[in-house]
Design a protein around this motif. Structure first.
Motif, PDB file in Angstrom:
ATOM      1  N   PHE A 128      25.133 -29.626   0.017  1.00 41.58           N
ATOM      2  CA  PHE A 128      24.571 -30.826   0.641  1.00 41.58           C
ATOM      3  C   PHE A 128      23.051 -30.900   0.616  1.00 41.58           C
ATOM      4  N   LEU A 129      22.356 -29.842   0.270  1.00 39.80           N
ATOM      5  CA  LEU A 129      20.894 -29.872   0.280  1.00 39.80           C
ATOM      6  C   LEU A 129      20.342 -30.292  -1.069  1.00 39.80           C
ATOM      7  N   ASN A 130      19.334 -31.145  -1.037  1.00 45.02           N
ATOM      8  CA  ASN A 130      18.674 -31.606  -2.256  1.00 45.02           C
ATOM      9  C   ASN A 130      17.190 -31.737  -1.971  1.00 45.02           C
ATOM     10  N   ASN A 131      16.380 -31.243  -2.888  1.00 49.87           N
ATOM     11  CA  ASN A 131      14.928 -31.340  -2.751  1.00 49.87           C
ATOM     12  C   ASN A 131      14.345 -31.931  -4.017  1.00 49.87           C
ATOM     13  N   SER A 132      13.470 -32.886  -3.848  1.00 54.04           N
ATOM     14  CA  SER A 132      12.719 -33.445  -4.968  1.00 54.04           C
ATOM     15  C   SER A 132      11.261 -33.487  -4.548  1.00 54.04           C
ATOM     16  N   CYS A 133      10.396 -33.594  -5.524  1.00 53.21           N
ATOM     17  CA  CYS A 133       8.975 -33.615  -5.191  1.00 53.21           C
ATOM     18  C   CYS A 133       8.155 -34.137  -6.353  1.00 53.21           C
ATOM     19  N   CYS A 134       7.070 -34.725  -5.992  1.00 44.38           N
ATOM     20  CA  CYS A 134       6.001 -35.056  -6.942  1.00 44.38           C
ATOM     21  C   CYS A 134       6.486 -35.940  -8.091  1.00 44.38           C
ATOM     22  N   GLY A 135       7.356 -36.887  -7.807  1.00 40.89           N
ATOM     23  CA  GLY A 135       7.854 -37.785  -8.838  1.00 40.89           C
ATOM     24  C   GLY A 135       8.981 -37.213  -9.676  1.00 40.89           C
ATOM     25  N   LEU A 136       9.360 -35.976  -9.448  1.00 38.72           N
ATOM     26  CA  LEU A 136      10.470 -35.359 -10.186  1.00 38.72           C
ATOM     27  C   LEU A 136      11.720 -35.418  -9.320  1.00 38.72           C
ATOM     28  N   ARG A 137      12.782 -35.980  -9.877  1.00 40.03           N
ATOM     29  CA  ARG A 137      14.046 -36.098  -9.151  1.00 40.03           C
ATOM     30  C   ARG A 137      14.945 -34.927  -9.513  1.00 40.03           C
ATOM     31  N   ASN A 138      15.310 -34.145  -8.520  1.00 45.40           N
ATOM     32  CA  ASN A 138      16.185 -32.995  -8.712  1.00 45.40           C
ATOM     33  C   ASN A 138      17.636 -33.459  -8.549  1.00 45.40           C
ATOM     34  N   PRO A 139      18.455 -33.344  -9.588  1.00 40.48           N
ATOM     35  CA  PRO A 139      19.840 -33.819  -9.473  1.00 40.48           C
ATOM     36  C   PRO A 139      20.783 -32.792  -8.831  1.00 40.48           C
ATOM     37  N   PHE A 140      20.307 -31.587  -8.577  1.00 39.34           N
ATOM     38  CA  PHE A 140      21.178 -30.525  -8.095  1.00 39.34           C
ATOM     39  C   PHE A 140      21.216 -30.451  -6.575  1.00 39.34           C
ATOM     40  N   VAL A 141      22.364 -30.016  -6.049  1.00 37.19           N
ATOM     41  CA  VAL A 141      22.521 -29.783  -4.623  1.00 37.19           C
ATOM     42  C   VAL A 141      22.954 -28.341  -4.415  1.00 37.19           C
ATOM     43  N   TYR A 142      22.674 -27.836  -3.240  1.00 38.19           N
ATOM     44  CA  TYR A 142      23.030 -26.461  -2.897  1.00 38.19           C
ATOM     45  C   TYR A 142      23.311 -26.418  -1.408  1.00 38.19           C
ATOM     46  N   ASN A 143      23.557 -25.231  -0.881  1.00 42.52           N
ATOM     47  CA  ASN A 143      23.853 -25.115   0.543  1.00 42.52           C
ATOM     48  C   ASN A 143      23.101 -23.941   1.142  1.00 42.52           C
ATOM     49  N   VAL A 144      23.277 -23.739   2.430  1.00 42.33           N
ATOM     50  CA  VAL A 144      22.577 -22.668   3.143  1.00 42.33           C
ATOM     51  C   VAL A 144      23.038 -21.300   2.642  1.00 42.33           C
ATOM     52  N   ALA A 145      24.292 -21.162   2.279  1.00 43.19           N
ATOM     53  CA  ALA A 145      24.787 -19.889   1.743  1.00 43.19           C
ATOM     54  C   ALA A 145      24.021 -19.499   0.479  1.00 43.19           C
ATOM     55  N   ASP A 146      23.733 -20.483  -0.367  1.00 43.05           N
ATOM     56  CA  ASP A 146      22.981 -20.203  -1.595  1.00 43.05           C
ATOM     57  C   ASP A 146      21.588 -19.672  -1.265  1.00 43.05           C
ATOM     58  N   ILE A 147      20.966 -20.209  -0.224  1.00 47.65           N
ATOM     59  CA  ILE A 147      19.654 -19.715   0.203  1.00 47.65           C
ATOM     60  C   ILE A 147      19.764 -18.261   0.634  1.00 47.65           C
ATOM     61  N   PHE A 148      20.788 -17.949   1.424  1.00 49.57           N
ATOM     62  CA  PHE A 148      20.977 -16.572   1.878  1.00 49.57           C
ATOM     63  C   PHE A 148      21.261 -15.630   0.716  1.00 49.57           C
ATOM     64  N   ILE A 149      22.064 -16.071  -0.240  1.00 49.69           N
ATOM     65  CA  ILE A 149      22.390 -15.224  -1.393  1.00 49.69           C
ATOM     66  C   ILE A 149      21.121 -14.890  -2.182  1.00 49.69           C
ATOM     67  N   PHE A 150      20.330 -15.913  -2.491  1.00 51.54           N
ATOM     68  CA  PHE A 150      19.103 -15.673  -3.261  1.00 51.54           C
ATOM     69  C   PHE A 150      18.083 -14.865  -2.469  1.00 51.54           C
ATOM     70  N   ALA A 151      17.897 -15.192  -1.186  1.00 55.25           N
ATOM     71  CA  ALA A 151      16.954 -14.434  -0.358  1.00 55.25           C
ATOM     72  C   ALA A 151      17.399 -12.977  -0.243  1.00 55.25           C
ATOM     73  N   GLY A 152      18.701 -12.771  -0.071  1.00 57.16           N
ATOM     74  CA  GLY A 152      19.217 -11.403   0.024  1.00 57.16           C
ATOM     75  C   GLY A 152      19.038 -10.625  -1.266  1.00 57.16           C
ATOM     76  N   ALA A 153      19.318 -11.259  -2.391  1.00 53.70           N
ATOM     77  CA  ALA A 153      19.166 -10.581  -3.679  1.00 53.70           C
ATOM     78  C   ALA A 153      17.698 -10.229  -3.951  1.00 53.70           C
ATOM     79  N   ILE A 154      16.806 -11.181  -3.686  1.00 54.03           N
ATOM     80  CA  ILE A 154      15.373 -10.918  -3.884  1.00 54.03           C
ATOM     81  C   ILE A 154      14.908  -9.839  -2.912  1.00 54.03           C
TER      82      ILE A 154
END
Length: 169
Positions: free
Chosen positions: A118-144
């Motif tokens: 459900f999460l989507n971020n775009s910025c600076c005139g660039l449209r991001n077509p991808f969505v993700y969730n809070v679990a994805d944030i935890f997975i990436f933060a945990g791996a890093i």
């Protein structure tokens, strides 16, 4: 190991609660999109049948069960690794975030047949077509976090072998 377990449980609960609130309570599944703080933070309903960016998302039951099994195996391997060795605080937290996030996505696949995004971020005139969730944030933060906070003492620099009759300088 208590820190690892608590971090995993907290990550899992935050992920599942956030999905329930946004998808069901805010009815994102029905309305499709909600602009929260455009264009930086938007809610866009998504059903991810694959892994990141929809890879392996052909929607087949074989893919679904393969990804469930893969998630469980990764969680079990990380948990086994954490219990076999003594780790400081940050590696335990990082591993807990990774496992909690991964299990959140596994539960989605078991219950819905896909991962709720459900999460989507775009910025600076660039449209991001991808969505993700809070679990994805935890997975990436945990791996890093694991990469940055763990060091394998076994792979440290080795001393050169002693040569008989030769003094070291």
């Amino acid at each position: 190991m208590r820190v690892f377990s608590i971090a995993a449980l907290v990550a899992f609960l935050i992920d599942q609660i956030s999905k329930y609130v946004v998808i069901h309570s805010m009815e994102l599944a029905r309305v499709g999109s909600i602009d929260v703080w455009p264009p930086l933070v938007n809610f866009r309903y998504g059903e991810n049948r694959g892994i990141n960016f929809g890879l392996f998302g052909d929607g087949s039951e074989v893919s679904r069960w393969f990804l469930i099994a893969l998630g469980v195996v990764i969680c079990a391997a990380v948990t086994f690794w954490m219990y076999r060795r003594r780790f400081d605080l940050w590696p335990q937290i990082s591993a807990g975030l990774l496992v909690g996030g991964a299990m959140g996505n596994v539960v989605d696949r078991l219950y819905y047949g896909y991962v709720l995004d459900f999460l989507n971020n775009s910025c600076c005139g660039l449209r991001n077509p991808f969505v993700y969730n809070v679990a994805d944030i935890f997975i990436f933060a945990g791996a890093i976090g694991l990469v940055l906070s763990t060091d394998d003492k076994k792979t440290g620099a080795k001393k050169p072998p002693k040569v008989p009759g030769k003094k070291r300088q």
